[in-house]
Design an enzyme around this catalytic site. Structure first.
Site, PDB file in Angstrom:
ATOM      1  CE  LYS A   1      -5.329  -0.867  -1.007  1.00 30.96           C
ATOM      2  NZ  LYS A   1      -5.965  -0.187   0.120  1.00 30.96           N
TER       3      LYS A   1
ATOM      4  CG  ASP B   1      -1.969   1.005   1.271  1.00 29.10           C
ATOM      5  OD1 ASP B   1      -2.245   1.605   0.221  1.00 29.10           O
ATOM      6  OD2 ASP B   1      -2.518   1.272   2.354  1.00 29.10           O
TER       7      ASP B   1
ATOM      8  NE  ARG C   1      -6.783 -12.156   9.320  1.00 27.81           N
ATOM      9  CZ  ARG C   1      -6.025 -11.065   9.176  1.00 27.81           C
ATOM     10  NH1 ARG C   1      -5.499 -10.793   8.005  1.00 27.81           N
ATOM     11  NH2 ARG C   1      -5.808 -10.252  10.182  1.00 27.81           N
TER      12      ARG C   1
ATOM     13  CG  ASP D   1      -7.756  -8.034   8.592  1.00 32.94           C
ATOM     14  OD1 ASP D   1      -6.780  -7.630   7.935  1.00 32.94           O
ATOM     15  OD2 ASP D   1      -8.098  -7.553   9.688  1.00 32.94           O
TER      16      ASP D   1
HETATM   17  P1  5GP Z   1       1.748  -0.427   3.871  1.00 34.66           P
HETATM   18  O1  5GP Z   1       2.712  -0.501   5.012  1.00 34.66           O
HETATM   19  O2  5GP Z   1       2.340  -0.806   2.528  1.00 34.66           O
HETATM   20  O3  5GP Z   1       1.017   0.878   3.826  1.00 34.66           O
HETATM   21  O4  5GP Z   1       0.589  -1.422   4.194  1.00 34.66           O
HETATM   22  C1  5GP Z   1       0.710  -2.738   4.103  1.00 34.66           C
HETATM   23  C2  5GP Z   1      -0.250  -3.396   5.058  1.00 34.66           C
HETATM   24  O5  5GP Z   1      -1.477  -2.644   5.232  1.00 34.66           O
HETATM   25  C3  5GP Z   1      -0.644  -4.709   4.481  1.00 34.66           C
HETATM   26  O6  5GP Z   1       0.218  -5.724   4.943  1.00 34.66           O
HETATM   27  C4  5GP Z   1      -2.064  -4.872   4.999  1.00 34.66           C
HETATM   28  O7  5GP Z   1      -2.017  -5.477   6.259  1.00 34.66           O
HETATM   29  C5  5GP Z   1      -2.598  -3.479   5.179  1.00 34.66           C
HETATM   30  N1  5GP Z   1      -3.459  -3.050   4.039  1.00 34.66           N
HETATM   31  C6  5GP Z   1      -3.193  -2.085   3.142  1.00 34.66           C
HETATM   32  N2  5GP Z   1      -4.194  -1.967   2.251  1.00 34.66           N
HETATM   33  C7  5GP Z   1      -5.122  -2.883   2.597  1.00 34.66           C
HETATM   34  C8  5GP Z   1      -6.400  -3.269   2.035  1.00 34.66           C
HETATM   35  O8  5GP Z   1      -6.904  -2.755   1.033  1.00 34.66           O
HETATM   36  N3  5GP Z   1      -7.061  -4.263   2.675  1.00 34.66           N
HETATM   37  C9  5GP Z   1      -6.570  -4.893   3.776  1.00 34.66           C
HETATM   38  N4  5GP Z   1      -7.309  -5.854   4.304  1.00 34.66           N
HETATM   39  N5  5GP Z   1      -5.374  -4.567   4.325  1.00 34.66           N
HETATM   40  C10 5GP Z   1      -4.653  -3.574   3.735  1.00 34.66           C
END
Ligand code: 5GP
Ligand code: MG
Length: 173
Positions: A125, A97, A159, A153
């Site tokens: 994303k 993300d 999940r 989740d």
């Molecule tokens: P980042 O550190 O890259 O911003 O986020 C990664 C983590 O955020 C992922 O491992 C996940 O746990 C959570 N996450 C980010 N986007 C989503 C989403 O659309 N749905 C879900 N369920 N978790 C997300």
């Protein structure tokens, strides 16, 4: 809910990623490290398609995002990891993300003495990344929506869904 990625599309893509990994990791013993809990189902499906010997390890990463103005703090629980020093690591996560989680976990694994770290995410994303980071393997690029299923989740629910869906706005907790 709208099905964003159906079960058979996930199965086919996991098979393709495994084919790439089987070529890239030839002759190298490595450790697959999954980030809990989201990567659990992806890991279970992927490793069963890997042809070369490897170990499996798990770590937990939880980000406490704070308010919109404070950056999230990542808390790592590495108590479940096997020996990382000198190992080639294939790090798996469910979704990229902002990039904060993977970039920090990669840095942590290097700090533990990993010989190399490759990263693989099922989902990426579009337009959300704030931390510069390029994963080595990506399953699907998806639009900016909150998705659930296949390990991902919402409040620890959904999940188990065998497909990936967009969670509609206003979904009851
Ligand atoms: P980042 O550190 O890259 O911003 O986020 C990664 C983590 O955020 C992922 O491992 C996940 O746990 C959570 N996450 C980010 N986007 C989503 C989403 O659309 N749905 C879900 N369920 N978790 C997300
Ligand atoms: Mg996660």
């Amino acid at each position: 809910m709208t099905v964003l990625i159906p079960e058979d599309a996930i199965r086919e893509r996991v098979r393709e990623i495994a084919t790439e990994l089987n070529a890239d990791f030839t002759g190298r013993i490595f450790t697959v490290v999954g980030i809990l809990t989201g990567s659990l189902i992806f890991l279970a499906d992927l490793v069963r398609r890997l042809e070369h010997r490897h170990q499996i390890g798990l770590l937990q990463a939880s980000s406490y995002r704070g308010t919109a103005t404070t950056p999230g703090i990542l808390v790592l629980n590495t108590g479940l990891l096997p020996e990382i020093r000198g190992r080639h690591i294939l790090l798996l996560d469910d979704i990229l993300d902002t990039g904060a989680t993977l970039s920090q976990v990669v840095a942590h694994l290097h700090g533990l003495g990993a010989a190399s770290v490759k990263t693989c995410v099922l989902l990426r994303k579009i337009g959300r990344q704030t931390v510069p980071f390029e994963p080595d393997y990506v399953g699907f690029s998806i639009p900016d929506a909150f998705v659930v299923g296949y390990g991902l989740d919402f409040n620890d629910d959904y999940r188990h869904l065998p497909y990936i869906d967009v969670l509609p706005e206003g979904t009851a907790v």
